[in-house]
Scaffold this active site. Structure first.
Site, PDB file in Angstrom:
ATOM      1  N   ASP A  15     -25.667  26.812  19.230  1.00 14.55           N
ATOM      2  CA  ASP A  15     -24.408  27.721  19.150  1.00 14.55           C
ATOM      3  C   ASP A  15     -23.596  27.561  20.401  1.00 14.55           C
ATOM      4  OD1 ASP A  15     -22.249  29.401  17.680  1.00 14.55           O
ATOM      5  OD2 ASP A  15     -22.763  30.623  19.465  1.00 14.55           O
ATOM      6  N   ARG A  73     -14.104  43.433   7.593  1.00 12.93           N
ATOM      7  CA  ARG A  73     -14.659  44.200   6.671  1.00 12.93           C
ATOM      8  C   ARG A  73     -14.805  45.632   7.328  1.00 12.93           C
ATOM      9  NH1 ARG A  73     -19.794  40.623   6.123  1.00 12.93           N
ATOM     10  NH2 ARG A  73     -19.442  40.952   8.445  1.00 12.93           N
ATOM     11  N   LYS A 110     -15.515  27.246  16.879  1.00 10.39           N
ATOM     12  CA  LYS A 110     -16.452  26.316  16.870  1.00 10.39           C
ATOM     13  C   LYS A 110     -17.747  26.831  16.264  1.00 10.39           C
ATOM     14  CE  LYS A 110     -19.253  27.100  19.569  1.00 10.39           C
ATOM     15  NZ  LYS A 110     -20.035  28.252  20.112  1.00 10.39           N
TER      16      LYS A 110
END
Ligand code: NAP
Length: 308
Positions: free
Chosen positions: A168, A37, A90
């Site tokens: 994360d 974007r 991931k």
């Protein structure tokens, strides 16, 4: 060899830091387009969305999804429907069950679905697995602590539902753990610390075990300033094995026995090229299942708000 023409979708930190260079370095892989974007690269076709890329873009064989986990499933569906091979950063999904229909779709379309675990390709991980296979393991401790402001600046998605928070990076440790241990492990308890203004944990402590009762503990923390820790310590009947720097260095009783330059992302793209040649998939959900179980079993505490 036929070139695998790849489009990167989502052009943020990891796409810039690793994917572009790795694709350029791997024979048989070519960067053919970008869907982003906000970003573009000189001389490369650019599209705002994956839909536009698939409709109007140049011929491509594969997409590499470098977007946050919350938006990747819909992108993977669009790419598989268009007959493209798909590489997932991931974690492979924002939830576990969403992967099953994707795996089935890839199988029916005879296209590759590759759920990557980059840390498993750190240079000392395979030497560690081989060394441990011949020893009796008595305990494991993971210490995975980093400064979120340094490594994830302004990444609002990481604090949203499905963004995983401290898991994360923590899932990278779990991806190594589930590779180097000879038997499957499972979570028995977890403590999760949520900032008062966030939807995902900033720190977590896990206890895990296997059917033999192996004690495994893990500490993840996003509030680490100063030296950063990405270490796994394994006690065995023949000494202590340490995997440090995220799997780059292996030591036995403090003596380094394996260390090599980082080729994690090149390894991922070598594997992607190989998988795509036959349309085979590679999706191991073990690390994501451990994180999901930590959320299921976790005892929650609220800690001070986190301001980026
Ligand atoms: P990031 O810097 O925030 O980049 C993600 C990119 O995805 C954004 O730049 C944006 O790209 C796109 N994006 C964000 N929200 C979106 C949305 N709602 N819809 C569509 N596109 C959206 O994050 P990152 O660090 O690169 O991480 C991306 C993935 O890679 C994560 O799953 C992370 O776990 C994994 N990863 C990161 C690292 C690391 O060191 N950072 C290491 C290994 C793996 P555009 O503005 O270009 O559209």
């Amino acid at each position: 060899m036929t070139e695998l023409r790849i489009a990167i979708v989502g052009f943020g930190k990891i796409a810039r830091d690793q994917h572009v260079g790795a694709i350029a370095a791997v024979p048989g892989a070519t960067l053919a387009a970008i869907a982003s974007r906000n970003a573009s690269l000189p001389d490369l076709p650019h599209f705002a969305t994956i839909e536009e890329l698939l409709e109007k873009g140049p011929p491509i064989d594969a997409v590499s999804l470098c977007t946050p986990p919350q938006v990747r499933r819909a992108q993977a569906v669009a790419a598989l429907r268009a007959g493209k091979h798909v590489m997932l950063e991931k974690p492979p999904g924002a939830g576990v069950a969403e992967l099953d229909p994707l795996i089935a779709m890839a199988g029916e379309a005879k296209r590759t679905l590759f759920a990557t675990w980059h840390s498993r390709h750190a240079p000392a991980v395979e030497p560690a697995r081989e060394w441990l296979a011949a020893r009796r393991i008595t305990s494991v401790h993971i210490n995975w602590k980093e400064d979120v402001r340094v490594w994830h600046p302004g990444q609002a998605w990481i604090w949203e539902p499905g963004g995983l928070g401290v898991f994360d990076p923590g899932i990278n440790a779990l991806s190594i753990l589930t590779r180097i241990l000879p038997k499957p492990v499972f979570v028995t308890s977890a403590e999760l610390a949520f900032p008062a203004n966030r939807q995902a944990p900033i720190a977590a402590k896990l206890t895990l075990t296997d059917l033999g009762g192996l004690p495994v503990t893990a500490e993840f923390d996003f509030r680490q300033t100063g030296p950063q820790s990405w270490d796994i310590l394994v006690e065995t009947d023949e000494g202590r094995m340490t995997l440090s720097r995220g799997g780059r260095i292996m030591a036995i009783d403090g003596r380094t026995v394996a260390e090599a330059p980082d080729e994690e992302y090149r390894e991922l793209y070598r594997r992607f090229v190989t998988l795509a040649a036959t349309g085979a998939s590679d999706v191991d959900l073990a690390p994501l299942r451990l994180v999901a179980d930590a959320f299921l079993l976790g005892r929650r505490t609220i800690v001070e708000p986190f301001v980026d």
